[in-house]
Each structure stands twice: as structure tokens, then as C-alpha cells.
Design a protein around this motif. Structure first.
Motif, mmCIF file in Angstrom:
data_model
loop_
_atom_site.group_PDB
_atom_site.id
_atom_site.type_symbol
_atom_site.label_atom_id
_atom_site.label_comp_id
_atom_site.label_asym_id
_atom_site.label_seq_id
_atom_site.Cartn_x
_atom_site.Cartn_y
_atom_site.Cartn_z
ATOM 1 N N SER A 94 0.868 -1.176 0.000
ATOM 2 C CA SER A 94 0.000 0.000 0.000
ATOM 3 C C SER A 94 0.903 1.224 0.000
ATOM 4 O O SER A 94 2.031 1.176 0.446
ATOM 5 C CB SER A 94 -0.921 -0.025 1.209
ATOM 6 N N SER A 95 0.376 2.317 -0.530
ATOM 7 C CA SER A 95 1.220 3.481 -0.779
ATOM 8 C C SER A 95 1.799 4.074 0.517
ATOM 9 O O SER A 95 1.126 4.135 1.555
ATOM 10 C CB SER A 95 0.401 4.505 -1.549
ATOM 11 N N LEU A 149 2.427 7.067 0.999
ATOM 12 C CA LEU A 149 1.689 8.298 1.271
ATOM 13 C C LEU A 149 0.450 8.003 2.119
ATOM 14 O O LEU A 149 0.162 8.702 3.095
ATOM 15 C CB LEU A 149 1.289 8.907 -0.074
ATOM 16 N N ILE A 150 -0.268 6.943 1.751
ATOM 17 C CA ILE A 150 -1.461 6.566 2.508
ATOM 18 C C ILE A 150 -1.081 6.178 3.926
ATOM 19 O O ILE A 150 -1.763 6.526 4.887
ATOM 20 C CB ILE A 150 -2.188 5.378 1.822
ATOM 21 N N ARG A 151 0.044 5.488 4.046
ATOM 22 C CA ARG A 151 0.434 5.056 5.392
ATOM 23 C C ARG A 151 0.830 6.232 6.263
ATOM 24 O O ARG A 151 0.507 6.275 7.449
ATOM 25 C CB ARG A 151 1.565 4.036 5.287
ATOM 26 N N PHE A 181 -0.409 9.182 5.898
ATOM 27 C CA PHE A 181 -1.698 9.806 6.194
ATOM 28 C C PHE A 181 -2.400 9.076 7.347
ATOM 29 O O PHE A 181 -2.941 9.705 8.264
ATOM 30 C CB PHE A 181 -2.571 9.794 4.933
ATOM 31 N N ALA A 182 -2.357 7.731 7.299
ATOM 32 C CA ALA A 182 -2.990 6.951 8.363
ATOM 33 C C ALA A 182 -2.394 7.305 9.722
ATOM 34 O O ALA A 182 -3.112 7.478 10.709
ATOM 35 C CB ALA A 182 -2.827 5.460 8.079
ATOM 36 N N TRP A 183 -1.067 7.449 9.755
ATOM 37 C CA TRP A 183 -0.433 7.782 11.028
ATOM 38 C C TRP A 183 -0.768 9.200 11.472
ATOM 39 O O TRP A 183 -0.851 9.475 12.665
ATOM 40 C CB TRP A 183 1.082 7.575 10.961
ATOM 41 N N VAL A 184 -0.993 10.104 10.506
ATOM 42 C CA VAL A 184 -1.406 11.455 10.879
ATOM 43 C C VAL A 184 -2.758 11.411 11.582
ATOM 44 O O VAL A 184 -2.945 12.047 12.629
ATOM 45 C CB VAL A 184 -1.474 12.381 9.641
ATOM 46 N N ASP A 191 1.719 4.817 -7.243
ATOM 47 C CA ASP A 191 2.040 5.421 -5.946
ATOM 48 C C ASP A 191 3.181 6.425 -6.015
ATOM 49 O O ASP A 191 3.476 7.081 -5.021
ATOM 50 C CB ASP A 191 2.467 4.332 -4.947
ATOM 51 N N SER A 236 -5.008 -1.893 -4.206
ATOM 52 C CA SER A 236 -3.718 -2.573 -4.109
ATOM 53 C C SER A 236 -3.885 -3.969 -3.515
ATOM 54 O O SER A 236 -3.213 -4.915 -3.934
ATOM 55 C CB SER A 236 -2.711 -1.741 -3.302
#
Lengths: 296, 258
Positions: free
Chosen positions: A124-125, A127-129, A131-134, B198, B241
Motif C-alpha cells: 500500500s502506498s 503516502l497513505i500510510r 496519512f494513516a499515522w497522521v 504510488d 492494491s
């Protein structure tokens, strides 16, 4: 496993090796040529060109590199990068070892579940990860709100925009990367060795520490090198979760190029970063388990 | 004892890996206008806004096209190069392998600088060709490593037999070796696609106005305001994904059976 005895291939001794086969060597060039050409022309050459700016601008010579010796600010950036990289490497490698160990002993169904839990985050990207932590770590994020509603804390804890947040995010990205090479090495260890150690009277912990651990060390070392090389040039996670207070080398280079337009300084930092990454890679390439990740 | 301690720690670590991804789902369903867990009830408002947003849908379409083209180019080039390495292992093969995996090793900020500077002088900056070229290069190592892994399971005699029956090298490769290595090739395509889909840092440098990829839009959203619409995007991207990974797994299982 791979060292299983092979019957001697007598034919190989008898047959005379053809000295030159016309279709062989041209096919290498024709087949690998396009990819190799593309990489040399549109990857290696542009990078070499841009890094050469570090000895050309603003004045020809090694002034930019001299700055590295004189400027405490630049040294802080590098020291911070190496420190964060080292901490991330230790945590990710230790965590990866534990997950791989459990995966190795698990039944095939549990192993598949664990593998999915490692592979899905891996692909998974980033960037998304971040964001998830934010959403989890920010001032009124999920973690702080949960802790406050349980009356554990009265004011939000500073969980991001600092080194803590950066390291949490980076370990999250690196844990799957560390797990896989360790697991690959552990799978090749004969499980009967542990049984033998146990039957000779070793306790479980002793059998693991003096039989299993040494045999799995190549995987652990490969994982550590892999993580360290990747973490050195990390940009997204420190930029999002460090929030400007824990600037690592990659983000610093970006600022020099995009904002202050100091190409000489930026490319000097990039050259040092590249040299460090390549040195680490060369060191890692001594390990077969590391090379295996790149099929080298 | 130690094994049990490891098992318990593994569970904790797996929760650490997966929980942050799972938490995005309730956040994307929040009824609030700011990034938060649902307060009074669940709401699909952010998904509605996403489906009505030209900017997000356009970015997704652009990312899909860039990803598909560059993954295809990368797979073809990687398959040819991997075949060369597989057929003639040796020093040249080693050198070629090292060259092709370089984009994996070199930090992307350095690639970004190099391409930016060259694109400025060649006029490739902010063009489709420029971005697809960059993404092809970055996807090559993934497709290459997977092709090599797939080819390692095939007997090299496959190629030589086809050759000795009279097939020219290219024909032997395309009609005999490629079908036998299809699963690796498709997996490589998917990984190259996901990598392009990505990719952020190089893209930020080589694209600006004409082209807005999905990660670029997410990045802007993360920098400016934390709009919950990002959570909705993130959920959909995670579904994508994960499905692609599942597809690879199914392909592998199919391959093992046949």
C-alpha cells in the motif's frame, strides 16, 4: 537445501565446450540492449550530470564539499539522518525477526494470514500510510482522543511533528521489508536441528539462541542492510510525520533545490547521500540473502 | 517460553502493521467535516464528494494511463533483459542486472533531480512522454526481478530446444519462453503499475500543471488541509492494491496447479 548432492555430470567433462556460438552473444546484446540503453541514457547520465553541478556551481572546485566540514548545520542534518536510520533499522530488523520467526513455525493457514498482513501494508502506498499515522497521532487524533477520554492524560501528547512520529512511521514502512528476507532464510533452516538440540538437553531458549539464531543471522543482516539503505533517502514519511522539525537529508536537498535554489549545495548533499547508499549497498551485497532480494 | 513471547509480540507487531490501515475506514465514513472518527453516525458524504470531483477523478484517470503505459513498457523491456541474463549468465549478465536494479537503490530524490535538470533542457518537463519515461525506468527493477525469479524455474533447454528446431531467437523467446513465464510477467506488470500509481517524489519534480497524478493531489491535500476526502481516496486505493495482490496470489496458485 540448495546444496543437495548432484550426480556428477559426466557429459560435461566429455563434451568440448564450443568456443564461440554466433547466436549466443548477440542475443544478450539485442535482448538486454534496450533496457540497458534506456537506463544509461535516461537514468545514469542525467544523475551523473546533475551531481556534477556540485563541483561546478556556484564556483568550480570542491567548495561545496568543504562546507560539509565547516557547517555544523549540515553535519546536524547528516547525523540526524544516520541516527534516525540506525534506530529505524534496529527496530524494524528486531520486529521483522520476531514476525518471521512466528511465520516460520506457524501452520500453513496461519502463515498465509501473517504473510498477507505483511504484504498488504508493503504494497500500500507510503503516502497513505503516512496519512494513516497522521489521523492517529496528531494533536486531536485518534490516539490522543482515546487517551484523554480514558483520563490517562489531560492534554494531548506531542506524538508527531517530531522524531518519535517520524520513527514510528518509518518502522511501519520498513517492518515488512525486514520481515521477508529473514523469513526466506529461516525457511531454509532444517527444523530437525532444533529438535536435535532439544533432545540433547538444550532448553527451548538455549536451542533458539545457540542453534537457530546463528543460522538465521545472514537473513537478519541482509534485512538490516536493506532497511538502512532504503531509510537513508526517505522523503515522504519524515516530511509528513516530522513536520519540518526533523528534516532528513532527502527533504533538505528538496528545499535547497526547490526553495532556496542552491543547486551546488543541494547536489553536494545528494552526492554524499548517493555515496553512502552505494557503500551500504556494496557492503550488503556481500551477503547472499541480500543479493537474493535483487536477484543479483 | 521464548517461542510464546515471540508469538505474542508478533501479534502486537501485526496489529501495529494493519491497524493504521484499518482505522482509515471509519475515518472515511465520518459525518464530520474535519478529519475525525464518526461522531453521531456514519456518512458517505466524503465518497459522494469524491465521485463528484473532477479533480480527483481526472487525477485517477491520468494515473491509470501513466501506470498502464509505463508498466507495459517496463515489463517488455524487463522480460527481454531478464531473458538475456537467464540465457547467458556471466559477467555481462551481472553488470546488466546491477544496472537495471539501480533505480531501486538510488534514493528517489536523486533520480528526481537528475531527470528534472535533463527534462528542462530537452523540453520533456510536464509532458506525458517525460512522466511515462520516468515511471518506466522506476518500474523496470520490479518487473525485472520478478521475471528473473520466474525464469529461474524454467529449464534453459526450453529456449535451446526451440532454437535447435529452427526458431530464430526472438521467435523462441516470444512463442516459447514468454508463455511459460506469463505469471511472472503479469506479476511484474502489476508491481510496476502499483509502483507508478504510488510514485510521488520524481513525479512532483517532472510534472506540474498539465499532469496531476493521484499521489500529487493527495500530497497537496496532506500539506494544506486534512480534508476527510483523502481518507475516502485512501480506502479505495487500499482496496485496489489489496485486490491486485490477491490477483497475483491467484495467478501463482493457478501456475502451481498447472
Amino acid at each position: 537445501m540448495s546444496h543437495a548432492a548432484k550426480p556428477l555430470d559426466m557429459g560435461a567433462f566429455m563434451m568440448k565446450r564450443p568456443r564461440f556460438r554466433l547466436w549466443r552473444s548477440p542475443s544478450t546484446l539485442v535482448f538486454a540492449g534496450p533496457a540497458a540503453f534506456l537506463l544509461l541514457a535516461a537514468f545514469v547520465f542525467p544523475i551523473a550530470l546533475v551531481l556534477s553541478i556540485s563541483v561546478r556551481e556556484p564556483t568550480p572546485g570542491i567548495d561545496n564539499y568543504a562546507q560539509l566540514l565547516n557547517s555544523p548545520a549540515l553535519q546536524t542534518i547528516f547525523l540526524r539522518t544516520f541516527r534516525i536510520a540506525a534506530i529505524t533499522t534496529i527496530l524494524a530488523a528486531a520486529g521483522g525477526y520476531i514476525v518471521a520467526f512466528t511465520m516460520n513455525l506457524a501452520t500453513s493457514r496461519k502463515q498465509a494470514v501473517l504473510l498477507a498482513c505483511v504484504l498488504i501494508p508493503l504494497w500500500s502506498s507510503v503516502l497513505i500510510r503516512a496519512f494513516a499515522w497522521v489521523t492517529l497521532l496528531r494533536g486531536n487524533g485518534v490516539v490522543n482522543q482515546a487517551l484523554m477520554s480514558l483520563d490517562f492524560i489531560s492534554a494531548p501528547l506531542p506524538l508527531m511533528r517530531n522524531e518519535f512520529g517520524t520513527i514510528v512511521g518509518m518502522v511501519h514502512v520498513m517492518l515488512p521489508i525486514a520481515t521477508l528476507p529473514i523469513f526466506a532464510v529461516m525457511r531454509t533452516i532444517d527444523p530437525r536441528l532444533m529438535l536435535a538440540a532439544r533432545s540433547l538437553g538444550a532448553r527451548e531458549a538455549r536451542a533458539i539462541l545457540s542453534v537457530f539464531l546463528p543460522l538465521s543471522l545472514p537473513g537478519l543482516a541482509a534485512a538490516a542492510m536493506l532497511v538502512f539503505v532504503s531509510v537513508l533517502g526517505f522523503y515522504i514519511t519524515p516530511a509528513v510525520l516530522g513536520g519540518g522539525s526533523t528534516v532528513m537529508v532527502a527533504e533538505y536537498i528538496e528545499v535547497q533545490i526547490s526553495e532556496t535554489l542552491r543547486w551546488g549545495l543541494g547536489t553536494m548533499m545528494a552526492t554524499v547521500l548517493l555515496a553512502s547508499a552505494l557503500c551500504m549497498f556494496a557492503l550488503g551485497a556481500l551477503l547472499p540473502a541480500f543479493r537474493q532480494q535483487y536477484r543479483l | 517460553m521464548l517461542t510464546r513471547a515471540f508469538t505474542v509480540s508478533s501479534v502486537v507487531l501485526v496489529v501495529f502493521l494493519v491497524a493504521p490501515l484499518l482505522i482509515i475506514l471509519p475515518v472515511s465514513l465520518t459525518d464530520d467535516r474535519v478529519l475525525s472518527l464518526p461522531q453521531a453516525g456514519l456518512s458517505l458524504q466524503h465518497y459522494h464528494r469524491l465521485m463528484g470531483s473532477q479533480a480527483w477523478l481526472g487525477a485517477a484517470a491520468q494515473s491509470a494511463v501513466i501506470g498502464a503505459v509505463s508498466a507495459t513498457l517496463a515489463s517488455v523491456l524487463a522480460f527481454l533483459a531478464a531473458s538475456a541474463v537467464w540465457l547467458n549468465p556471466g559477467r555481462t549478465a551481472k553488470a546488466i542486472s546491477c544496472l537495471i536494479v539501480l533505480p531501486l537503490i538510488i534514493p528517489s530524490i536523486i533520480t528526481a533531480l537528475g531527470l528534472f535538470r535533463v527534462y528542462v533542457t530537452t523540453g520533456l518537463l510536464d509532458t506525458w512522454i517525460g512522466i511515462m519515461l520516468a515511471h518506466t525506468i522506476l518500474g523496470l527493477p520490479y518487473a525485472f526481478v520478478l521475471c528473473l525469479a520466474g525464469l529461474a524455474n524454467l529449464p534453459p533447454a526450453l529456449f535451446q530446444t526451440a532454437r535447435s528446431l529452427g526458431a530464430p531467437p526472438a521467435v523462441a523467446l516470444i512463442l516459447v519462453v514468454m508463455p511459460a513465464n506469463m505469471v511472472a510477467l503479469l506479476s511484474g506488470w502489476i508491481f510496476a503499475f502499483l509502483n507508478s500509481w504510488d510514485e510521488l517524489i520524481v513525479t512532483i519534480f517532472v510534472a506540474s500543471r498539465t499532469i496531476q497524478t493521484l499521489p500529487m493531489l493527495m500530497w497537496d491535500g496532506l500539506q494544506e488541509n486534512l480534508d476527510p476526502i483523502i481518507a475516502a481516496v485512501a480506502v479505495l486505493l487500499l482496496v485496489l492494491s489489496t485486490s491486485l495482490l490477491l490477483l497475483i496470489r491467484l495467478l501463482q496458485i493457478h501456475n502451481q496447479k498447472s
